[in-house]
Design a protein around this motif. Structure first.
Motif, mmCIF file in Angstrom:
data_model
loop_
_atom_site.group_PDB
_atom_site.id
_atom_site.type_symbol
_atom_site.label_atom_id
_atom_site.label_comp_id
_atom_site.label_asym_id
_atom_site.label_seq_id
_atom_site.Cartn_x
_atom_site.Cartn_y
_atom_site.Cartn_z
ATOM 1 N N GLY A 1 0.840 -1.196 0.000
ATOM 2 C CA GLY A 1 0.000 0.000 0.000
ATOM 3 C C GLY A 1 0.871 1.241 0.000
ATOM 4 O O GLY A 1 2.020 1.224 0.481
ATOM 5 N N GLY A 2 0.303 2.320 -0.536
ATOM 6 C CA GLY A 2 1.071 3.563 -0.595
ATOM 7 C C GLY A 2 1.440 4.099 0.778
ATOM 8 O O GLY A 2 2.499 4.699 0.959
ATOM 9 N N LYS A 3 0.582 3.848 1.753
ATOM 10 C CA LYS A 3 0.802 4.447 3.073
ATOM 11 C C LYS A 3 2.115 3.995 3.687
ATOM 12 O O LYS A 3 2.874 4.799 4.226
ATOM 13 N N HIS B 1 7.335 11.700 -5.138
ATOM 14 C CA HIS B 1 5.989 12.055 -5.575
ATOM 15 C C HIS B 1 5.034 10.932 -5.204
ATOM 16 O O HIS B 1 5.250 9.771 -5.557
ATOM 17 N N ASP B 2 3.970 11.303 -4.514
ATOM 18 C CA ASP B 2 2.931 10.343 -4.131
ATOM 19 C C ASP B 2 1.829 10.444 -5.181
ATOM 20 O O ASP B 2 1.115 11.441 -5.239
ATOM 21 N N SER B 3 1.708 9.407 -6.017
ATOM 22 C CA SER B 3 0.719 9.516 -7.101
ATOM 23 C C SER B 3 -0.450 8.576 -6.867
ATOM 24 O O SER B 3 -0.888 7.869 -7.763
ATOM 25 N N PHE C 1 3.085 4.649 -6.033
ATOM 26 C CA PHE C 1 1.816 4.434 -6.740
ATOM 27 C C PHE C 1 1.035 3.374 -5.971
ATOM 28 O O PHE C 1 1.615 2.467 -5.368
ATOM 29 N N SER C 2 -0.276 3.472 -6.032
ATOM 30 C CA SER C 2 -1.120 2.518 -5.306
ATOM 31 C C SER C 2 -2.286 2.084 -6.179
ATOM 32 O O SER C 2 -2.843 2.893 -6.924
ATOM 33 N N LEU C 3 -2.662 0.820 -6.072
ATOM 34 C CA LEU C 3 -3.859 0.360 -6.785
ATOM 35 C C LEU C 3 -5.130 0.661 -5.991
ATOM 36 O O LEU C 3 -6.242 0.415 -6.460
ATOM 37 N N TRP D 1 -6.534 -4.427 -0.186
ATOM 38 C CA TRP D 1 -5.559 -5.397 -0.685
ATOM 39 C C TRP D 1 -4.124 -5.034 -0.326
ATOM 40 O O TRP D 1 -3.270 -5.891 -0.259
ATOM 41 N N ARG D 2 -3.862 -3.769 -0.190
ATOM 42 C CA ARG D 2 -2.537 -3.256 0.149
ATOM 43 C C ARG D 2 -1.520 -3.561 -0.951
ATOM 44 O O ARG D 2 -0.521 -4.262 -0.718
ATOM 45 N N VAL D 3 -1.794 -3.060 -2.150
ATOM 46 C CA VAL D 3 -0.891 -3.287 -3.277
ATOM 47 C C VAL D 3 -0.470 -1.946 -3.888
ATOM 48 O O VAL D 3 -1.325 -1.163 -4.319
HETATM 49 C C1 LIG Z 1 -2.294 11.104 -0.700
HETATM 50 C C2 LIG Z 1 -2.382 9.662 -0.386
HETATM 51 N N1 LIG Z 1 -1.294 8.914 -0.540
HETATM 52 C C3 LIG Z 1 -1.290 7.613 -0.281
HETATM 53 C C4 LIG Z 1 -2.417 6.986 0.178
HETATM 54 C C5 LIG Z 1 -2.272 5.549 0.484
HETATM 55 O O1 LIG Z 1 -3.222 4.681 0.101
HETATM 56 P P1 LIG Z 1 -2.928 3.137 0.238
HETATM 57 O O2 LIG Z 1 -2.084 2.922 1.458
HETATM 58 O O3 LIG Z 1 -4.268 2.516 0.383
HETATM 59 O O4 LIG Z 1 -2.200 2.732 -0.990
HETATM 60 C C6 LIG Z 1 -3.590 7.712 0.382
HETATM 61 C C7 LIG Z 1 -4.795 7.097 0.931
HETATM 62 O O5 LIG Z 1 -5.767 7.712 1.279
HETATM 63 C C8 LIG Z 1 -3.560 9.096 0.087
HETATM 64 O O6 LIG Z 1 -4.636 9.865 0.261
#
Ligand SMILES: Cc1ncc(COP(=O)(O)O)c(C=O)c1O
Length: 391
Positions: A100-102, A203-205, A234-236, A245-247
């Motif tokens: 996951g992006g987080k 960059h958070d996309s 990048f996040s799905l 799913w955390r991908v």
């Molecule tokens: C700006 C931004 N970046 C990243 C995320 C991460 O999402 P995830 O962890 O579900 O990939 C979010 C989720 O709300 C977001 O708002």
């Protein structure tokens, strides 16, 4: 017991608090409509679910994955970047899966920052742009995103002493929470800024695939020199309705990717191989799914903008993201308006300051609920304002 003070150095996670309040109100029988969290309400596309089912039946996927990721996953990411963004990424050295992006947003700070370093983080911004650096022992310098600057950070306004201590610059377009899209030349300025100061640009996309009215958000990696100074997360989750799913992945500069891998080999054992194969299916068999989702969010956006306009709350329709960033009505601040709609309308919105001090005066409305619930929420907000104006 004594616990680490780093946990006290960040505010309680906004959405944990929102979830607690929703649960408490629902336990009291209140029909709460939550427009607080950006968690897509519709299911993951079928080809992705089916790919997971098939992959999970293969015993070869049941063992420890590698942090580097399957080549099938990395190749699918590289193929997606080539077609969608016209960006060439080496699947061997320039991509690594993230859970996951987080986690990537937070953990990249651990890979880049030492105590005493500075992270340059957008304000308002996604909370891990603060917590990741703070957990790394670094200081956070906020870059205010102001409406009059189209919600872009002013890199030139960073004091030279702060810029010289900075080793990480976060930015995020399309932007959460403001819904802003990148203005011409900003990515190029970020490349130059990072190159001159030898810092890592991230960059958070997370939202490039949710966009409207023909707009196609670019990748930072498409900017000349971007791969020399940084990487993209990048996040799905949002485009493919896959928050559970955390991908995701981090792609770009090979050294950033390698350092990230090194960090992660000490923290987790990679992403379940079956999930990686399902992620690859999202990028190959369901590549256009986010466009269908975008059309749904566009309809909801217009519905909510019209409903708010009818009660005197004007807002510009965003060109991307499932969020509306709304100025609160005169006489309110973010907290009082959030409280009003919660108490009078049982509607949850996110108060702007929970994304950082520059969020004061705004609330964020998420469009990740069905149309009829959005309509209901808008009519309840209208009634609560009428009640208030009579009081
Ligand atoms: C700006 C931004 N970046 C990243 C995320 C991460 O999402 P995830 O962890 O579900 O990939 C979010 C989720 O709300 C977001 O708002």
């Amino acid at each position: 017991m004594r616990f680490a003070t780093r946990l006290d150095r960040v505010p309680p996670y906004l959405f944990a608090e929102i979830e607690r309040r929703i649960a408490a109100m629902r336990a009291d029988g209140v029909d709460v409509i939550s427009l607080g969290i950006g968690d897509p309400d519709l299911p993951t596309p079928a080809p992705v679910v089916e790919a997971l089912q098939r992959a999970a039946e293969q015993p070869a996927t049941h063992q420890y994955p590698s942090n580097r990721g399957l080549s099938a996953f990395r190749e699918a990411v590289a193929g997606f970047y080539a077609v969608r963004f016209d960006v060439d990424i080496d699947a061997e050295t320039e991509i690594i899966p993230v859970l996951g992006g987080k986690e990537a947003v937070a953990h990249v700070a651990l890979a880049c920052l030492d105590p005493g370093d500075v992270a340059l983080s957008p304000d308002p911004g996604y909370p891990p742009y603060t917590s990741g650096p703070v957990f790394s022992g670094a200081d956070v310098h906020y870059l205010p995103l102001r409406e009059e600057n189209a919600f872009m950070p002013d890199l030139e306004a960073i004091p030279p002493e702060t810029a010289s201590r900075a080793n990480l610059l976060y930015f995020n377009y399309p932007n959460n929470p403001t819904g802003a899209v990148v203005t011409d030349g900003f990515f190029e300025r970020a490349v130059a800024f990072a190159g001159e100061r030898d810092l890592v640009a991230i960059h958070d996309s997370a939202y490039t695939e949710i966009a409207f009215d023909g707009y196609r958000p670019p990748s930072f990696l498409a900017s000349p020199g971007a791969k020399e100074v940084g990487a993209e997360i990048f996040s799905l989750s949002k485009g493919w309705n896959m928050t559970g799913w955390r991908v995701g992945w981090i792609a770009g500069n090979a050294e950033v990717v390698e350092r990230y891998r090194q960090l992660k080999t000490n923290l987790d054992s990679g992403m379940f191989d079956a999930l990686q194969l399902a992620g690859a299916a999202a990028l190959t068999e369901a590549r256009d799914f986010p466009r269908e989702m975008s059309e749904i969010y566009r309809r909801r956006r217009d519905l909510m903008i019209d409903a708010l306009a009818a009660i005197g709350i004007a807002a510009d329709p965003p060109r991307a993201t499932p969020y509306l960033w709304i100025r609160v009505p005169d006489g309110h601040d973010s907290a009082s308006f959030t409280e009003l709609v919660l108490e009078q309308a049982a509607v949850i919105v996110s108060p702007g300051p929970s994304f950082g001090p520059s969020g004061e005066g705004y609330v964020r409305i998420s469009l990740t609920v069905a149309d009829e619930r959005l309509e209901e929420a808008a009519s309840r907000i209208a009634s609560s304002l009428r009640v208030e104006s009579r009081a």
